[in-house]
Design a protein around this motif. Structure first.
Motif, short mmCIF file in Angstrom:
data_model
loop_
_atom_site.label_atom_id
_atom_site.label_comp_id
_atom_site.label_asym_id
_atom_site.label_seq_id
_atom_site.Cartn_x
_atom_site.Cartn_y
_atom_site.Cartn_z
N UNK A 284 0.03 8.42 10.66
CA UNK A 284 0.15 7.00 9.96
C UNK A 284 -1.19 6.13 9.61
N UNK A 285 -2.03 6.49 10.59
CA UNK A 285 -3.32 5.64 10.15
C UNK A 285 -3.96 6.09 9.07
N UNK A 286 -4.04 7.52 9.01
CA UNK A 286 -4.94 8.23 7.94
C UNK A 286 -4.14 7.98 6.37
N UNK A 287 -2.89 8.23 6.41
CA UNK A 287 -2.17 7.99 5.36
C UNK A 287 -2.39 6.47 5.08
N UNK A 288 -2.13 5.68 5.89
CA UNK A 288 -2.12 4.24 5.49
C UNK A 288 -3.48 3.83 4.73
N UNK B 191 4.01 6.27 0.57
CA UNK B 191 3.23 6.85 1.50
C UNK B 191 4.05 7.53 2.19
N UNK B 192 5.55 7.40 2.39
CA UNK B 192 6.28 8.10 3.24
C UNK B 192 6.41 9.58 3.03
N UNK C 144 0.71 -1.19 -0.17
CA UNK C 144 0.03 0.15 0.26
C UNK C 144 0.81 1.21 -0.20
N UNK C 145 2.20 1.09 -0.34
CA UNK C 145 2.90 2.42 -0.36
C UNK C 145 3.98 2.62 0.77
N UNK C 146 4.09 1.75 1.65
CA UNK C 146 5.02 1.91 2.52
C UNK C 146 6.54 1.53 2.25
N UNK D 70 -4.26 7.45 1.32
CA UNK D 70 -3.12 7.55 0.44
C UNK D 70 -2.62 6.19 0.30
N UNK D 71 -2.78 5.27 1.30
CA UNK D 71 -2.17 4.07 0.98
C UNK D 71 -3.17 2.75 0.47
N UNK D 72 -3.85 2.21 1.26
CA UNK D 72 -4.61 1.22 0.84
C UNK D 72 -6.06 1.89 -0.04
N UNK D 73 -6.42 3.13 0.45
CA UNK D 73 -7.70 3.67 -0.29
C UNK D 73 -7.13 3.96 -1.93
#
Length: 240
Positions: A152-156, A216-217, A80-82, A159-162
């Motif tokens: 961390x939670x909102x970006x994951x 996502x970093x 998811x981008x990490x 911008x990550x999973x979503x």
């Protein structure tokens, strides 16, 4: 994307505003119970003052939902981008994200907040200027939610999973617009104009960082810088 995965994607994006409502209802019931026979008019203020604690609970709840969803779909954090792309350096991605995060924070507090309050005075479903007052009611839980958890939670999620899932099903502009919309309504408790402000001023730059840096970093660093300065400004404001 199959129907089951699609359903999980939309639910994950919708979970935050829905669960925020659930927490407000639960807080109202709780304070209604503990103030029974006393002053029922104090319940709305008690619920508002508990906002920082609700935010901590919300972030933890969302993280658990995301982890469960990722496990069901066999996704890792890298998926998811990490992760860094070839040639990218961690310090540079953090810097690329942190600089716009600082700019957004300064813009928000010194330029956009007065505009927000003016618009709320014209019309909104929350009292004008109530956002920062509610957030600063309990500084320690607010700092935990805003600095340690939310970036961390909102970006994951957004911008990550979503956004990763949306890019697989929509054009890039459409995927960004949808992610911005859902990120905006995550903040619905701040009022209509706050939704618009967060979506446009933070959601679009964060999404842009995600698609251009392909990780996502960078948006995480922007989000962290923004929220850290927000917390500092609120502490200074309350102490003055």
């Amino acid at each position: 994307m199959n129907t089951q995965k699609s359903g999980r994607l939309w639910w994950t994006l919708l979970a935050a505003p829905f669960l925020a409502l659930v927490l407000i209802v639960l807080a109202s019931v709780y304070f209604g119970f503990v103030t029974q026979g006393k002053d029922p008019a104090a319940i709305p203020q008690l619920v508002a003052d508990s906002t920082p604690y609700q935010l901590v609970a919300l972030q933890i709840w969302l993280l658990l939902i995301l982890m469960k969803t990722m496990k069901r779909e066999g996704l890792s954090w890298k998926d998811i981008g990490w992760k860094l792309q070839d040639g990218q350096q961690l310090w540079r991605e953090i810097l690329i994200g942190a600089v716009p995060g600082v700019v957004i924070a300064l813009l928000y507090f010194f330029v956009l907040t007065p505009i927000l309050v003016s618009l709320q005075n014209i019309w909104d479903y929350v009292p004008a200027g109530s956002v920062l007052t509610a957030l600063g009611a309990s500084l320690i839980p607010f700092a935990i939610a805003d600095v340690l958890l939310a970036p961390f939670v909102e970006e994951s999620i957004y911008r990550g999973y979503g956004l990763t899932g949306l890019l697989g099903n929509f054009s890039q502009p459409a995927a960004i617009a949808i992610s911005v919309f859902f990120f905006g309504i995550l903040h619905w408790t701040g009022g209509f104009w706050y939704i618009v402000l967060v979506g446009l001023v933070a959601g679009i730059p964060f999404a842009y960082l995600r698609v251009t840096r392909k990780n996502v970093i960078a948006p995480f660093a922007a989000h962290l810088a923004l929220n850290l300065l927000e917390t500092i400004f609120i502490i200074i404001g309350i102490g003055s």
